[in-house]
Design an enzyme around this catalytic site. Structure first.
Site, PDB file in Angstrom:
ATOM      1  N   ASP A 118      83.653 109.919-142.078  1.00 46.16           N
ATOM      2  CA  ASP A 118      82.534 109.251-141.404  1.00 46.16           C
ATOM      3  C   ASP A 118      82.445 107.809-141.881  1.00 46.16           C
ATOM      4  OD1 ASP A 118      81.214 109.522-143.764  1.00 46.16           O
ATOM      5  OD2 ASP A 118      79.737 110.954-143.053  1.00 46.16           O
ATOM      6  N   ASP A 122      77.421 104.462-135.720  1.00 44.13           N
ATOM      7  CA  ASP A 122      76.334 104.678-134.772  1.00 44.13           C
ATOM      8  C   ASP A 122      75.006 104.465-135.490  1.00 44.13           C
ATOM      9  OD1 ASP A 122      76.861 106.966-136.350  1.00 44.13           O
ATOM     10  OD2 ASP A 122      75.621 108.172-135.001  1.00 44.13           O
ATOM     11  N   ALA A 157      71.894 113.037-136.633  1.00 44.88           N
ATOM     12  CA  ALA A 157      70.517 112.882-137.138  1.00 44.88           C
ATOM     13  C   ALA A 157      69.653 114.123-136.950  1.00 44.88           C
ATOM     14  CB  ALA A 157      69.852 111.653-136.507  1.00 44.88           C
ATOM     15  N   CYS A 175      75.660 140.044-152.936  1.00 41.53           N
ATOM     16  CA  CYS A 175      76.890 139.526-152.340  1.00 41.53           C
ATOM     17  C   CYS A 175      78.070 140.126-153.093  1.00 41.53           C
ATOM     18  CB  CYS A 175      76.888 137.999-152.464  1.00 41.53           C
ATOM     19  SG  CYS A 175      78.433 137.196-152.019  1.00 41.53           S
ATOM     20  N   CYS A 210      81.261 138.581-153.138  1.00 38.83           N
ATOM     21  CA  CYS A 210      82.336 137.606-153.277  1.00 38.83           C
ATOM     22  C   CYS A 210      82.871 137.668-154.719  1.00 38.83           C
ATOM     23  CB  CYS A 210      81.847 136.207-152.912  1.00 38.83           C
ATOM     24  SG  CYS A 210      80.965 135.337-154.211  1.00 38.83           S
ATOM     25  N   CYS A 227      80.264 136.769-157.339  1.00 36.80           N
ATOM     26  CA  CYS A 227      79.119 137.674-157.491  1.00 36.80           C
ATOM     27  C   CYS A 227      79.520 139.053-158.004  1.00 36.80           C
ATOM     28  CB  CYS A 227      78.375 137.788-156.165  1.00 36.80           C
ATOM     29  SG  CYS A 227      77.692 136.209-155.650  1.00 36.80           S
TER      30      CYS A 227
HETATM   31 ZN   LIG Z   1      78.731 135.651-153.737  1.00 39.24          ZN
END
Ligand SMILES: [Zn+2]
Length: 506
Positions: free
Chosen positions: A102, A137, A205, A288, A290, A293
């Site tokens: 950006d 912009d 925005a 969770c 993952c 976790c």
């Molecule tokens: Zn996790």
């Protein structure tokens, strides 16, 4: 205003593979990176000065196909500028996917001015090997005066016009869509952007809307932009990085998201989930599975050094974000994206507002929605307003009805009538030939809400209005008064049940 008569160029970089509502699985071809990115996609934000998780790790461990970094920070940085020009971003970041940059618009909006021109920053992005660059912009915040929104938008439009004549080589270029919280300005900004030769369409925005949980306003802004764009336009919800709203935003038609949230939230000890944000201090268990976790407990994470805690939280935040995108893609594939959005809407009151706002646009969504999908699950009163229900009501007014006396029944048939059709809230009357087709194979709870019956009454009304010479009756199991009152006066009503005149008693 530029002349509007020229047909916009066909965009061959984006191909839609699958769709559900306005949500789609697509392929964005990024020529300069020589890669194809599957959408919906997440672009982790890489801060050149501060890498919580390295781009190479994002690629190898999380499967990131695309990321975003700030071209203006690199431009201004004595530390990075020359290196970026010499080696190029792909080499510095050790990343083989697509890299978007950006332009400093955010810094412009924060600090009022920046020290580079539109053409200079686009050429710089080209020179550091960006694959998708961005002109400067004007990110107009929500709720400004209409005059300011219009003035800013004219500047943004002129920057997009000018960007077309900058020599960017085969770098794709973003065409940001502004217009604050004025839907008509967003729509005209999108029409203008789509008419340029630029490639990817960020809705800009919207971060202040998301930060204050104004999901309904965010949806109205997105849908306004979508009305001004062709279906072949890849749409980026700029600054959107919280997984709780990914499903909603995809259903509204967004294809790309960028996340600084994974790192910023981790820095504050915040833990992202698909229904909101938790603070590490408040967690006794991780909800969770993952790798982070399953390996650690919240207590352990609180005990480690700050940098390690931040990295582990950032990794969890990334896992949950990528998992949500896979969940969304599978839902699109199975045709139950609306069911997923409805489940997510149950996670947070602001999401309920967002989902209701999306359903206000159901007629628009209906035009893009596939005719046949998986099973329609009726999950809440909002299900009665889904595009599939609207489409079926439109279809009812075109169906041919045999006979002079017709019964729509939630029970059996009745010999007083020549023809009996099943009556199925929220859809309404169902001719026998359509019984086994989508969405009439719906699964519904036994205890339906008032809105389901009212929607069915609307279905009855549509067919009655289209067939003024036929006598109609309905046989119903205790419909609420509001639904019975919504029926045309000419419709006879027979109440089913042990105490009442059963229609089989003829
Ligand atoms: Zn996790």
């Amino acid at each position: 205003m530029p002349p509007a008569a020229v047909a916009p160029p066909m965009r061959e970089i984006f191909e839609i593979r699958d769709a559900d509502g306005a949500g789609r699985i697509g392929e964005l071809t990024v020529p300069r990176a020589d890669v194809t990115v599957e959408t919906p996609a997440l672009l982790p934000v890489i801060n050149p000065h501060l890498r919580t998780v390295s781009p190479a790790t994002l690629e190898s461990e999380f499967g990131a196909q695309i990321l975003i970094t700030n071209g203006y920070i690199l431009y201004q940085s004595e530390e990075f500028r020359e290196e970026a020009l010499e080696r190029g971003l792909a080499d510095i970041y050790e990343f083989s996917g697509a890299i978007m940059t950006d332009s400093g618009s955010f810094q412009l909006s924060e600090y009022g001015e920046i020290s580079v021109t539109n053409a200079e920053i686009l050429e710089f992005q080209r020179d550091i090997g960006s694959h998708i660059g961005t002109p400067i912009d004007i990110p107009t915040p929500p709720d400004v005066s209409r005059e300011q929104a219009e003035d800013d938008l004219e500047t943004t439009k002129s920057r997009l016009d000018a960007a077309q004549s900058v020599d960017v080589g085969d770098m794709l270029v973003n065409a940001p869509i502004q217009g604050s919280t004025y839907p008509d300005l967003r729509e005209s900004a999108a029409e203008h952007a789509y008419g340029t030769s630029l490639d990817v369409f960020p809705v800009g925005a919207v971060v202040p809307l998301m930060n204050s949980y104004r999901y309904a306003d965010m949806i109205d802004v997105v849908r306004a932009a979508k009305r001004g764009l062709g279906a072949d336009a890849p749409v980026h919800l700029f600054g959107a990085g919280h997984p709780m709203m990914f499903a909603l935003a995809v259903a509204a038609g967004c294809d790309l998201f960028d996340s600084a949230a994974y790192a910023l939230y981790a820095r504050d000890g915040r833990y992202l989930t698909v229904s909101g944000t938790d603070h590490l201090d408040d967690l006794d268990y991780f909800p969770c599975s993952c790798p982070v976790c399953t390996k650690y407990t919240p207590e352990f994470l609180r005990s480690v050094a700050e940098a390690e805690r931040e990295e582990l939280l950032a990794r969890h935040n990334l896992y949950v974000s990528y998992q949500e995108l896979r969940t969304i893609k599978q839902a699109i594939r199975e045709g139950n994206l609306f069911e997923l959005v409805e489940r997510r809407a149950r996670g947070h009151p602001a999401m309920v507002d967002g989902y209701r706002a999306l359903l206000d646009h159901a007629a628009e969504l209906e035009r893009e929605d596939p005719v046949s999908k998986g099973t329609f699950f009726y999950l809440s009163s909002q299900s009665a307003r889904r595009p599939e229900v609207l489409r079926y009501h439109d279809r009812l007014s075109r169906l041919s009805v045999p006979g002079d006396r017709v019964l729509f029944s939630e029970g059996g048939d009745n010999r007083r009538f020549e023809e009996t059709w099943r009556l199925l809230p929220p859809f309404g009357p169902v001719p026998p030939a359509l019984s086994d087709s989508y969405p009439l194979t719906t699964e519904r709870p036994e205890r339906l809400d008032r809105e389901a019956y009212e929607a069915a009454a609307e279905g009855v009304s549509r067919i009655v209005e289209a067939n003024p010479d036929i006598e109609f009756a309905i046989a119903h199991w205790g419909w609420p008064d509001s639904a019975l009152a919504a029926l045309p006066n000419a419709v006879e009503t027979l109440a089913l049940g042990p105490e009442s005149d059963h229609p089989d008693d003829s």
